[in-house]
Structures are given as C-alpha cells and as structure tokens.
Motif scaffolding. Structure first.
Motif, PDB file in Angstrom:
ATOM      1  N   THR A 120      36.455  50.143  33.888  1.00 53.36           N
ATOM      2  CA  THR A 120      35.769  49.613  32.715  1.00 53.36           C
ATOM      3  C   THR A 120      36.427  48.351  32.153  1.00 53.36           C
ATOM      4  O   THR A 120      35.767  47.591  31.453  1.00 53.36           O
ATOM      5  CB  THR A 120      35.684  50.678  31.606  1.00 53.36           C
ATOM      6  N   GLU A 121      37.713  48.147  32.462  1.00 51.49           N
ATOM      7  CA  GLU A 121      38.398  46.960  31.961  1.00 51.49           C
ATOM      8  C   GLU A 121      39.607  46.666  32.829  1.00 51.49           C
ATOM      9  O   GLU A 121      40.278  47.588  33.302  1.00 51.49           O
ATOM     10  CB  GLU A 121      38.852  47.189  30.520  1.00 51.49           C
ATOM     11  N   VAL A 122      39.893  45.370  33.066  1.00 47.42           N
ATOM     12  CA  VAL A 122      41.067  44.948  33.816  1.00 47.42           C
ATOM     13  C   VAL A 122      41.699  43.767  33.092  1.00 47.42           C
ATOM     14  O   VAL A 122      40.999  42.837  32.689  1.00 47.42           O
ATOM     15  CB  VAL A 122      40.709  44.538  35.264  1.00 47.42           C
ATOM     16  N   LEU A 123      43.008  43.826  32.931  1.00 49.78           N
ATOM     17  CA  LEU A 123      43.764  42.720  32.348  1.00 49.78           C
ATOM     18  C   LEU A 123      44.871  42.326  33.314  1.00 49.78           C
ATOM     19  O   LEU A 123      45.566  43.198  33.853  1.00 49.78           O
ATOM     20  CB  LEU A 123      44.393  43.124  31.013  1.00 49.78           C
ATOM     21  N   VAL A 124      45.025  41.034  33.545  1.00 47.33           N
ATOM     22  CA  VAL A 124      46.113  40.503  34.360  1.00 47.33           C
ATOM     23  C   VAL A 124      46.886  39.561  33.455  1.00 47.33           C
ATOM     24  O   VAL A 124      46.312  38.644  32.877  1.00 47.33           O
ATOM     25  CB  VAL A 124      45.575  39.751  35.596  1.00 47.33           C
ATOM     26  N   ARG A 125      48.186  39.791  33.334  1.00 42.95           N
ATOM     27  CA  ARG A 125      48.992  38.924  32.482  1.00 42.95           C
ATOM     28  C   ARG A 125      50.406  38.811  33.012  1.00 42.95           C
ATOM     29  O   ARG A 125      50.894  39.772  33.609  1.00 42.95           O
ATOM     30  CB  ARG A 125      48.962  39.402  31.045  1.00 42.95           C
ATOM     31  N   VAL A 180      41.677  50.045  33.246  1.00 43.45           N
ATOM     32  CA  VAL A 180      41.143  51.175  32.478  1.00 43.45           C
ATOM     33  C   VAL A 180      40.013  51.783  33.298  1.00 43.45           C
ATOM     34  O   VAL A 180      39.099  51.076  33.738  1.00 43.45           O
ATOM     35  CB  VAL A 180      40.637  50.721  31.092  1.00 43.45           C
ATOM     36  N   CYS A 181      40.090  53.100  33.525  1.00 43.68           N
ATOM     37  CA  CYS A 181      39.120  53.805  34.370  1.00 43.68           C
ATOM     38  C   CYS A 181      38.401  54.906  33.606  1.00 43.68           C
ATOM     39  O   CYS A 181      38.991  55.566  32.762  1.00 43.68           O
ATOM     40  CB  CYS A 181      39.830  54.471  35.540  1.00 43.68           C
ATOM     41  N   ALA A 182      37.147  55.115  33.974  1.00 44.34           N
ATOM     42  CA  ALA A 182      36.356  56.201  33.396  1.00 44.34           C
ATOM     43  C   ALA A 182      36.633  57.520  34.113  1.00 44.34           C
ATOM     44  O   ALA A 182      36.372  58.590  33.572  1.00 44.34           O
ATOM     45  CB  ALA A 182      34.871  55.865  33.477  1.00 44.34           C
ATOM     46  N   SER A 216      37.592  42.473  41.598  1.00 51.63           N
ATOM     47  CA  SER A 216      38.172  41.328  42.283  1.00 51.63           C
ATOM     48  C   SER A 216      38.285  40.171  41.301  1.00 51.63           C
ATOM     49  O   SER A 216      37.377  39.945  40.493  1.00 51.63           O
ATOM     50  CB  SER A 216      37.299  40.927  43.472  1.00 51.63           C
ATOM     51  N   THR A 217      39.409  39.456  41.362  1.00 49.26           N
ATOM     52  CA  THR A 217      39.614  38.292  40.508  1.00 49.26           C
ATOM     53  C   THR A 217      40.546  37.322  41.209  1.00 49.26           C
ATOM     54  O   THR A 217      41.191  37.677  42.196  1.00 49.26           O
ATOM     55  CB  THR A 217      40.189  38.709  39.133  1.00 49.26           C
ATOM     56  N   ASN A 218      40.614  36.115  40.699  1.00 51.01           N
ATOM     57  CA  ASN A 218      41.568  35.134  41.190  1.00 51.01           C
ATOM     58  C   ASN A 218      42.723  35.035  40.210  1.00 51.01           C
ATOM     59  O   ASN A 218      42.517  35.086  38.997  1.00 51.01           O
ATOM     60  CB  ASN A 218      40.906  33.760  41.349  1.00 51.01           C
ATOM     61  N   VAL A 219      43.940  34.917  40.750  1.00 45.05           N
ATOM     62  CA  VAL A 219      45.129  34.722  39.944  1.00 45.05           C
ATOM     63  C   VAL A 219      45.827  33.453  40.447  1.00 45.05           C
ATOM     64  O   VAL A 219      45.686  33.088  41.614  1.00 45.05           O
ATOM     65  CB  VAL A 219      46.093  35.936  40.001  1.00 45.05           C
ATOM     66  N   THR A 220      46.550  32.795  39.555  1.00 45.81           N
ATOM     67  CA  THR A 220      47.205  31.533  39.892  1.00 45.81           C
ATOM     68  C   THR A 220      48.696  31.641  39.678  1.00 45.81           C
ATOM     69  O   THR A 220      49.148  32.162  38.634  1.00 45.81           O
ATOM     70  CB  THR A 220      46.643  30.397  39.018  1.00 45.81           C
ATOM     71  N   LYS A 221      49.455  31.136  40.656  1.00 47.73           N
ATOM     72  CA  LYS A 221      50.904  31.091  40.548  1.00 47.73           C
ATOM     73  C   LYS A 221      51.325  29.671  40.221  1.00 47.73           C
ATOM     74  O   LYS A 221      50.812  28.714  40.783  1.00 47.73           O
ATOM     75  CB  LYS A 221      51.575  31.524  41.841  1.00 47.73           C
ATOM     76  N   GLU A 222      52.257  29.557  39.268  1.00 42.90           N
ATOM     77  CA  GLU A 222      52.841  28.268  38.932  1.00 42.90           C
ATOM     78  C   GLU A 222      54.356  28.419  38.946  1.00 42.90           C
ATOM     79  O   GLU A 222      54.863  29.518  39.108  1.00 42.90           O
ATOM     80  CB  GLU A 222      52.342  27.775  37.577  1.00 42.90           C
ATOM     81  N   GLU A 223      55.059  27.314  38.756  1.00 39.95           N
ATOM     82  CA  GLU A 223      56.529  27.368  38.759  1.00 39.95           C
ATOM     83  C   GLU A 223      57.058  28.096  37.561  1.00 39.95           C
ATOM     84  O   GLU A 223      56.500  28.164  36.548  1.00 39.95           O
ATOM     85  CB  GLU A 223      57.102  25.959  38.788  1.00 39.95           C
TER      86      GLU A 223
END
Length: 88
Positions: A3-8, A21-23, A81-88
């Motif tokens: 139901t919800e996904v957070l990437v931080r 978060v899963c039902a 599915s999502t895209n994530v970005t790596k930086e220095e």
C-alpha cells in the motif's frame, strides 16, 4: 498488497532505507538493478502485514547513476518498482 513504499534518502550515497507497508504478509525478493539490467543486489524479504523497514547497504562502491529497485513476489510478479539515484 503493497500500500505504500518509501525510499530514503534519495538520492543516496552509501546506503538507503526501504520502508514497505503491506495489507497482508508475503514472501518477496528485492532487487537492485543497474541501467544495463544486471542484478547488483538481491535478497529475500518476508514482509509482514503492516510496516516493514530494511537498510540496503554496501552500495558505496557502485558508480554514480540511476538504478532500478524492484520488490517482486517469489513467483516473479513485480509488486513495486521504482528508480533510485546514487550520488557522491
């Protein structure tokens, strides 16, 4: 199911946190995939009903750029599915 996904943090540098978060409870596979389609990290994760949190670490040596993050059912169905970005 999910139901919800957070990437931080986003973008990330050496690690990031994945909160799902899963039902309902479900056995899943999490994959971090390069732009070329190569699986760089993969692990099994049993999600319980409610909030699930994990840290994806050891990404310090990955090159700067974009990556795909998938949460799939064991049967292969992509649940998120999502895209994530790596930086220095």
């Amino acid at each position: 199911m999910i139901t919800e996904v957070l990437v931080r943090p986003t973008p990330f540098s050496s690690s990031f946190t994945l909160e799902v978060v899963c039902a309902q409870s479900k056995h899943t596979i999490v994959r971090l995939i390069s732009e070329q389609g190569r699986i760089l990290k993969m692990f099994s994760w049993y999600l319980i009903r409610g909030t699930n949190i994990t840290s994806i670490s050891d990404t310090k040596n990955l090159p700067i750029g974009s990556y795909k993050l998938d949460v799939t059912a064991v049967e292969g169905t992509i649940l998120y599915s999502t895209n994530v970005t790596k930086e220095e």
